[in-house]
Scaffold this motif. Sequence first.
Motif, PDB file in Angstrom:
ATOM      1  N   VAL A  30       0.827  -1.212   0.000  1.00  0.00           N
ATOM      2  CA  VAL A  30       0.000   0.000   0.000  1.00  0.00           C
ATOM      3  C   VAL A  30       0.859   1.259   0.000  1.00  0.00           C
ATOM      4  N   ILE A  31       1.974   1.216   0.725  1.00  0.00           N
ATOM      5  CA  ILE A  31       2.868   2.364   0.758  1.00  0.00           C
ATOM      6  C   ILE A  31       3.443   2.631  -0.632  1.00  0.00           C
ATOM      7  N   LYS A  32       3.775   1.552  -1.344  1.00  0.00           N
ATOM      8  CA  LYS A  32       4.332   1.703  -2.690  1.00  0.00           C
ATOM      9  C   LYS A  32       3.268   2.115  -3.699  1.00  0.00           C
ATOM     10  N   GLU A  33       2.099   1.508  -3.598  1.00  0.00           N
ATOM     11  CA  GLU A  33       1.003   1.796  -4.533  1.00  0.00           C
ATOM     12  C   GLU A  33      -0.310   1.356  -3.888  1.00  0.00           C
ATOM     13  N   ARG A  34      -1.163   2.322  -3.541  1.00  0.00           N
ATOM     14  CA  ARG A  34      -2.401   2.042  -2.805  1.00  0.00           C
ATOM     15  C   ARG A  34      -3.221   0.920  -3.422  1.00  0.00           C
ATOM     16  N   SER A  35      -3.302   0.852  -4.739  1.00  0.00           N
ATOM     17  CA  SER A  35      -4.187  -0.093  -5.410  1.00  0.00           C
ATOM     18  C   SER A  35      -3.749  -1.551  -5.262  1.00  0.00           C
ATOM     19  N   THR A  36      -2.536  -1.793  -4.708  1.00  0.00           N
ATOM     20  CA  THR A  36      -2.115  -3.181  -4.520  1.00  0.00           C
ATOM     21  C   THR A  36      -3.034  -3.934  -3.567  1.00  0.00           C
ATOM     22  N   TYR A  37      -3.561  -3.221  -2.565  1.00  0.00           N
ATOM     23  CA  TYR A  37      -4.434  -3.884  -1.594  1.00  0.00           C
ATOM     24  C   TYR A  37      -5.730  -3.120  -1.324  1.00  0.00           C
ATOM     25  N   GLU A  38      -5.974  -2.040  -2.066  1.00  0.00           N
ATOM     26  CA  GLU A  38      -7.226  -1.293  -1.899  1.00  0.00           C
ATOM     27  C   GLU A  38      -7.876  -1.082  -3.260  1.00  0.00           C
ATOM     28  N   ILE A  39      -9.098  -1.556  -3.395  1.00  0.00           N
ATOM     29  CA  ILE A  39      -9.817  -1.360  -4.664  1.00  0.00           C
ATOM     30  C   ILE A  39     -10.619  -0.068  -4.660  1.00  0.00           C
ATOM     31  N   ILE A  40     -10.733   0.543  -3.487  1.00  0.00           N
ATOM     32  CA  ILE A  40     -11.472   1.806  -3.358  1.00  0.00           C
ATOM     33  C   ILE A  40     -10.535   2.849  -2.771  1.00  0.00           C
ATOM     34  N   ASP A  41     -10.488   4.016  -3.357  1.00  0.00           N
ATOM     35  CA  ASP A  41      -9.779   5.142  -2.769  1.00  0.00           C
ATOM     36  C   ASP A  41     -10.584   5.600  -1.558  1.00  0.00           C
ATOM     37  N   PRO A  42      -9.995   5.635  -0.360  1.00  0.00           N
ATOM     38  CA  PRO A  42     -10.748   6.035   0.838  1.00  0.00           C
ATOM     39  C   PRO A  42     -11.516   7.338   0.662  1.00  0.00           C
ATOM     40  N   ALA A  43     -10.954   8.277  -0.093  1.00  0.00           N
ATOM     41  CA  ALA A  43     -11.610   9.574  -0.294  1.00  0.00           C
ATOM     42  C   ALA A  43     -12.955   9.424  -0.994  1.00  0.00           C
ATOM     43  N   GLU A  44     -13.127   8.339  -1.776  1.00  0.00           N
ATOM     44  CA  GLU A  44     -14.388   8.125  -2.481  1.00  0.00           C
ATOM     45  C   GLU A  44     -15.560   7.944  -1.528  1.00  0.00           C
ATOM     46  N   VAL A  45     -15.281   7.483  -0.310  1.00  0.00           N
ATOM     47  CA  VAL A  45     -16.355   7.245   0.652  1.00  0.00           C
ATOM     48  C   VAL A  45     -16.257   8.169   1.857  1.00  0.00           C
ATOM     49  N   GLY A  46     -15.393   9.185   1.756  1.00  0.00           N
ATOM     50  CA  GLY A  46     -15.309  10.174   2.823  1.00  0.00           C
ATOM     51  C   GLY A  46     -14.332   9.858   3.923  1.00  0.00           C
ATOM     52  N   VAL A  47     -13.383   8.952   3.671  1.00  0.00           N
ATOM     53  CA  VAL A  47     -12.340   8.632   4.650  1.00  0.00           C
ATOM     54  C   VAL A  47     -11.075   9.385   4.251  1.00  0.00           C
ATOM     55  N   ASP A  48     -10.419  10.043   5.203  1.00  0.00           N
ATOM     56  CA  ASP A  48      -9.268  10.884   4.896  1.00  0.00           C
ATOM     57  C   ASP A  48      -8.149  10.126   4.200  1.00  0.00           C
ATOM     58  N   LYS A  49      -7.778   8.966   4.758  1.00  0.00           N
ATOM     59  CA  LYS A  49      -6.665   8.207   4.186  1.00  0.00           C
ATOM     60  C   LYS A  49      -6.661   6.796   4.756  1.00  0.00           C
ATOM     61  N   SER A  50      -5.854   5.944   4.157  1.00  0.00           N
ATOM     62  CA  SER A  50      -5.660   4.597   4.684  1.00  0.00           C
ATOM     63  C   SER A  50      -4.909   4.669   6.010  1.00  0.00           C
ATOM     64  N   SER A  51      -5.045   3.641   6.820  1.00  0.00           N
ATOM     65  CA  SER A  51      -4.351   3.591   8.106  1.00  0.00           C
ATOM     66  C   SER A  51      -3.289   2.498   8.081  1.00  0.00           C
ATOM     67  N   ILE A  52      -2.079   2.864   8.418  1.00  0.00           N
ATOM     68  CA  ILE A  52      -1.008   1.891   8.591  1.00  0.00           C
ATOM     69  C   ILE A  52      -0.903   1.626  10.085  1.00  0.00           C
ATOM     70  N   VAL A  53      -1.410   0.488  10.523  1.00  0.00           N
ATOM     71  CA  VAL A  53      -1.461   0.145  11.945  1.00  0.00           C
ATOM     72  C   VAL A  53      -0.228  -0.680  12.292  1.00  0.00           C
TER      73      VAL A  53
END
Length: 389
Positions: free
Chosen positions: A302-325
Motif C-alpha cells: 500500500v505504501i508503494k502503490e495504494r491499489s495493490t491492496y485497496e480497490i477503493i480510494d478512501p476519499a471516495e467514501v469520505g475517509v481521509d486516508k488509509s491507516s497503517i497500523v
Amino acid sequence: MTKIHIFDTTLRDGEQVPGCRLNKEQKLILATQLEKLGVDVIEAGFPVSSPGDFQSVRELGQKIKKSTVCGLSRAVKNDIKVAAEALEGCARPRIHTGIGTSENHIKYKFKSTEEQILERIKDAISYAKSFVEDVEFYAEDAGRTRNEFLARACQTAIDAGATVLNIPDTTGYCLPYEYGEKIAFLAANLKGLQNVIISTHCHNDLGLATANSIYGVINGARQIECTINGIGERAGNTSLEECVMTIKQHDELGFYTDINTPLLQETSNMVSREMGMIVQPNKAIVGSNAFAHSSGIHQDGVIKERSTYEIIDPAEVGVDKSSIVLTARSGRAALAFRLKEFGCEVTKLELDALYERFLQLADEKKEIREEELTFLSENKDSIYAEYSK
C-alpha cells in the motif's frame, strides 16, 4: 449507463432493530442527511403503527423536497388511508403496500388461498392509487414464493396501477443465482413493465443480502432497497454503502446511482450515533478497519502503490486516508512510513536499530500508538548508539 434507484429504509426497516427506536427529531436529522446523500426514496415509517410514526412521516414529507417520501402499509384499507393522510402535502409521495405471497404465509399467516390473496392485492393497489400516483407493491416472502404465482401477484399489481414491484427476500433465504433467476423470470413474463420498476429488498440472514441485490440488478431490477450500515431486523438488511460501491467499482455492469459517495462515512457515523448501534470494525466500506492495514506485506504494498491492496480510494467514501497500523507483524517499510509522518527521517542503519526496539515494544503491546512512535522518534540517536555497540 442505466440508473439504479436507491430506496433507503433506514428509518423504517432499519429502525425495527431492538433498542434503535428514533424519535421524530432524530428521523428528521437523518432524513435530511439521506436527501443530501442523494437517495431516491426515503421510507419514512409505518404511519398506522403509532401516532409518532404518523407524525414523523407527515413532517418528513413536508420537509423533504428532492427525494420521494414513502409510507408503508399492509394491504388493509385503513393502513392505506392513514398512510395517505400522513403523506398529504408531500412533494413526492409514495404509498408502499402489499401482502405475503409465499405458500407458507398464505397458509399459516393469512389462512387464505392464492385467489383471495390476488383479490386483496387488486383492492389494495387500486385503493392506494386513488390517493397517490406512485404506488409500490411488496410481495412479502417473495424469496420463497413460487415464481409462477409471484408473477400472477405482480401482474395483478401492475394491472391495478402499481408503479414499483418490490420482490423481498424477507427471510434472507435465496442464493444469489436463485434470486437473480426470480427477477429475470418476472422481467421476462410480466406485461406492462415499460413504466414499472422492479425492486430488490433483501435480508442478510445468510450474509447474502448485497450479493442477492446485485444479482437482482443484473437480471432486471432497477431499484435496491437498503439501509445505512446494513441495519435491520435479525441479521439486517442490504447495506446501502456496499451496493452503491459495488456498482461504482464495477462500471462494466453498465449501472450508476446518484449517491454522493464522499458522504457515506459521515452518514454511517450519524446513523450509528443516533441509533446507538456500533458499526463492527470489519464492516465493508464504513468499518473502522475497512482501510486499515497491519500485515507487513500489505503495508509495504500500500505504501508503494495504494491499489495493490485497496480497490477503493478512501476519499471516495469520505475517509481521509488509509491507516497503517503498527503491530508485531509490521515491517521496516511501515515503521519508516509512520516515523516520516512524525517528521522523523531515518537512514537504513538507523531504521534497523529502531526496528529492533520497535519489535520489543510491539511484543509487549497489541498495537504501537503515537506515544511509542514519539518515544522512538525522540530517542532515535540513543537507540542507534546502543544498537551500534
